[in-house]
Design an enzyme around this catalytic site. Structure first.
Site, PDB file in Angstrom:
ATOM      1  N   ASP A  49     -67.996  40.185 -42.351  1.00  0.00           N
ATOM      2  CA  ASP A  49     -67.112  39.473 -41.725  1.00  0.00           C
ATOM      3  C   ASP A  49     -65.976  40.311 -41.008  1.00  0.00           C
ATOM      4  O   ASP A  49     -65.145  41.130 -41.495  1.00  0.00           O
ATOM      5  CB  ASP A  49     -66.107  38.737 -42.845  1.00  0.00           C
ATOM      6  CG  ASP A  49     -65.274  37.854 -42.290  1.00  0.00           C
ATOM      7  OD1 ASP A  49     -65.348  36.792 -41.563  1.00  0.00           O
ATOM      8  OD2 ASP A  49     -63.935  38.228 -42.334  1.00  0.00           O
ATOM      9  N   TYR A  54     -58.661  42.528 -36.216  1.00  0.00           N
ATOM     10  CA  TYR A  54     -58.504  43.616 -37.208  1.00  0.00           C
ATOM     11  C   TYR A  54     -58.591  45.194 -36.601  1.00  0.00           C
ATOM     12  O   TYR A  54     -58.286  45.899 -37.479  1.00  0.00           O
ATOM     13  CB  TYR A  54     -59.666  43.515 -38.297  1.00  0.00           C
ATOM     14  CG  TYR A  54     -60.020  42.337 -39.155  1.00  0.00           C
ATOM     15  CD1 TYR A  54     -58.828  41.351 -38.998  1.00  0.00           C
ATOM     16  CD2 TYR A  54     -61.047  41.927 -39.566  1.00  0.00           C
ATOM     17  CE1 TYR A  54     -59.073  40.013 -39.891  1.00  0.00           C
ATOM     18  CE2 TYR A  54     -61.378  40.604 -40.297  1.00  0.00           C
ATOM     19  CZ  TYR A  54     -60.113  39.703 -40.455  1.00  0.00           C
ATOM     20  OH  TYR A  54     -60.003  38.561 -41.121  1.00  0.00           O
ATOM     21  N   LYS A  83     -63.814  36.620 -35.005  1.00  0.00           N
ATOM     22  CA  LYS A  83     -63.071  35.407 -34.775  1.00  0.00           C
ATOM     23  C   LYS A  83     -62.230  35.612 -33.486  1.00  0.00           C
ATOM     24  O   LYS A  83     -61.738  36.865 -33.268  1.00  0.00           O
ATOM     25  CB  LYS A  83     -62.179  35.433 -36.047  1.00  0.00           C
ATOM     26  CG  LYS A  83     -62.973  35.524 -37.225  1.00  0.00           C
ATOM     27  CD  LYS A  83     -62.013  35.433 -38.646  1.00  0.00           C
ATOM     28  CE  LYS A  83     -62.552  35.742 -39.876  1.00  0.00           C
ATOM     29  NZ  LYS A  83     -62.480  37.186 -40.188  1.00  0.00           N
TER      30      LYS A  83
END
Ligand code: NAP
Length: 318
Positions: A49, A54, A83
């Protein structure tokens, strides 16, 4: 209750139910996530993930590339999620944001692309654009328009599956109603202290698989207050762990799997990376599941206060 190692997605792909989280802000340190992902792949994790925001996708990509080069795994056997961040919610910005992630990850496609949050911030490269008073500068893109950008990514073969994260049930329904390609996964904060049951059930009934982030309750978060309980220290969790010869983390993760929920625990510690993957040789019975359910305190720890004044702020409803 039997637990599947993979769940079927409408595209025909399978998503492994035990994935590996890569977000870390409080320990960090260069190479931490590179080492963690390499170890995770070695141990057997096949679901990773990630997210644009990030800022460590190069490290993840390096670990994936080396693991493939060393013959530890094949690309086809990995399920990689990323994402789209809040600053890329304009329809055509979605694909550009994904393309940046793909370059960082060194991949030609991701298995799953999620809209990270329903709120949008001012477009651009700064993930947290602020005004002179230090407030986030919002944008007001229609989430349905953002979703069209997600569908464009599937059409362009850059994302195999698409989904949502941190949307409430009203927002989920708006996307379902307007979608050409339905969301197949939603990622939400879920753990026994924050069961999020209403939303989990709402999504599962609509054939949207649910992934739990912070499945261990993010025990080392720096903003944890003294009054907040520590999930892994809860007596019932410790008691079940010692009765079954497992660790508290394994009890918590197993409980989520038995709710039909996908999990993505993060760890940078080799022993814990292994521990969090060894969940298929134990089982909680109905009574034990009820004891775990009784831990629910409705304690959300990722409340995203910077977005609280945005009209699409999701956490005022379930
Ligand atoms: N969609 C979203 O908005 C969103 C938000 C937050 C997170 N996420 C995703 O979800 C993933 C997981 O969430 P999270 O990292 O916030 O929380 P988490 O997985 O619940 O907790 C991670 C923390 O638990 C510790 N830990 C891991 N395994 C353990 C074990 N067996 N025993 C004791 N402690 C253990 C880790 O420490 P060590 O690393 O020191 O071992 C780390 O500090 C993230 O990495 C990210 O990929 C998504």
């Amino acid at each position: 209750m039997p637990v599947s190692r993979e769940l079927q997605l409408p595209s025909g792909d399978k998503i492994p139910t035990v994935g590996f989280g890569t977000w870390t802000v409080w320990q960090g340190g260069e190479g931490e996530i590179y080492r963690a992902v390499k170890e995770a792949i070695k141990v057997g994790y096949r679901h990773i993930d990630c997210a644009w925001v990030y800022k460590n996708q190069e490290e993840v990509g390096q670990a994936i590339k080396e693991s493939i080069d060393e013959g530890a795994v094949k690309r086809d056997d990995l399920f990689v999620t990323t994402k789209v961040w809040d600053t890329a919610h304009r329809r055509d910005a979605v694909k550009e944001n994904l393309k940046q992630s793909l370059v960082q990850l060194g991949l030609s496609y991701v298995n799953l692309l999620l809209v990270h949050y329903p709120v949008s911030f001012k477009d651009g490269d700064d993930p947290f654009p602020k005004d002179n008073d230090g407030n986030i500068i919002f944008a007001y893109h229609d989430i349905v328009d953002t979703w069209k950008g997600m569908e464009d990514c599937v059409d362009a073969d850059l994302a195999r599956n698409i989904g949502l994260s941190n949307f409430n049930h009203l927002q989920v329904q708006r996307i379902i109603d307007a979608s050409r390609i339905r969301p197949s996964v939603i990622q939400l904060e879920i753990n026994p202290l924050f069961s999020n049951s209403q939303l989990v059930e709402y999504c599962q009934k609509r054939n949207i698989h649910v992934t739990a982030y912070a499945p261990l309750g993010a025990p080392n978060r720096p903003w944890k207050t003294k009054d907040e309980p520590d999930l892994l220290e809860e007596p019932v969790v410790k008691q079940l762990a010692s009765a079954k010869g497992k660790t508290p983390a394994q009890i918590v993760l197993r409980c989520l799997l038995q709710r039909g929920i996908i999990i993505i625990p993060k760890s940078s510690t080799p022993a814990r990376i292994k521990e969090n993957f060894e969940l298929f040789d134990t089982e909680l019975n109905d009574d034990e599941m009820k004891q775990m359910a009784a831990l629910d305190r409705n304690l959300r720890v990722y409340i995203e206060p910077i977005a609280a004044n945005h009209p699409e702020y999701p956490f005022n409803d379930f």
